[in-house]
Design a protein around this motif. Structure first.
Motif, PDB file in Angstrom:
ATOM      1  N   ASP A  35      41.900  35.479  93.775  1.00 50.64           N
ATOM      2  CA  ASP A  35      42.883  35.684  94.838  1.00 50.64           C
ATOM      3  C   ASP A  35      44.032  34.690  94.653  1.00 50.64           C
ATOM      4  N   ASN A  36      44.293  33.856  95.639  1.00 55.45           N
ATOM      5  CA  ASN A  36      45.400  32.895  95.530  1.00 55.45           C
ATOM      6  C   ASN A  36      44.930  31.494  95.182  1.00 55.45           C
ATOM      7  N   ILE A  37      43.673  31.365  94.787  1.00 55.19           N
ATOM      8  CA  ILE A  37      43.130  30.042  94.487  1.00 55.19           C
ATOM      9  C   ILE A  37      42.826  29.942  93.005  1.00 55.19           C
ATOM     10  N   THR A  38      43.293  28.878  92.388  1.00 57.64           N
ATOM     11  CA  THR A  38      43.004  28.618  90.986  1.00 57.64           C
ATOM     12  C   THR A  38      41.955  27.524  90.902  1.00 57.64           C
ATOM     13  N   TYR A  39      40.857  27.837  90.207  1.00 57.72           N
ATOM     14  CA  TYR A  39      39.768  26.877  90.030  1.00 57.72           C
ATOM     15  C   TYR A  39      39.816  26.335  88.609  1.00 57.72           C
ATOM     16  N   ARG A  40      39.690  25.026  88.475  1.00 55.12           N
ATOM     17  CA  ARG A  40      39.625  24.402  87.160  1.00 55.12           C
ATOM     18  C   ARG A  40      38.360  23.556  87.117  1.00 55.12           C
ATOM     19  N   VAL A  41      37.520  23.824  86.122  1.00 59.07           N
ATOM     20  CA  VAL A  41      36.253  23.116  85.987  1.00 59.07           C
ATOM     21  C   VAL A  41      36.244  22.414  84.641  1.00 59.07           C
ATOM     22  N   TRP A  42      35.934  21.126  84.653  1.00 62.70           N
ATOM     23  CA  TRP A  42      35.855  20.359  83.422  1.00 62.70           C
ATOM     24  C   TRP A  42      34.406  20.205  82.998  1.00 62.70           C
ATOM     25  N   ALA A  43      34.180  20.228  81.718  1.00 63.02           N
ATOM     26  CA  ALA A  43      32.834  20.019  81.182  1.00 63.02           C
ATOM     27  C   ALA A  43      32.798  18.656  80.500  1.00 63.02           C
ATOM     28  N   HIS A  44      31.691  17.969  80.675  1.00 64.10           N
ATOM     29  CA  HIS A  44      31.523  16.704  79.970  1.00 64.10           C
ATOM     30  C   HIS A  44      30.086  16.630  79.465  1.00 64.10           C
TER      31      HIS A  44
END
Length: 63
Positions: free
Chosen positions: A26-35
């Motif tokens: 929708d109008n939300i951008t999710y950013r997920v980092w991996a470590h």
């Protein structure tokens, strides 16, 4: 001088920032980092097997 594979060294590139995944819903951008742990002794295959065994054990106990 011929290239001798037994004496060849490889360097692993270490990125400055961890890899990330970006997903827009929708109008939300999710950013997920991996470590990843640099001191871990468990392989990804070992971890998946352990998680599956734990999941099956929990399912068997709940019956």
């Amino acid at each position: 001088m011929p290239n001798n594979p037994s004496k060849t060294t490889t360097k692993t590139a270490v990125p400055e920032t961890p890899p990330s995944l970006v997903k827009k819903i929708d109008n939300i951008t999710y950013r997920v980092w991996a470590h990843f742990s640099e001191t871990s002794t468990e392989t990804m295959e070992d971890k998946i097997k352990r998680m599956l065994k734990d999941e099956v054990r929990q399912m068997m106990e709940s019956e």
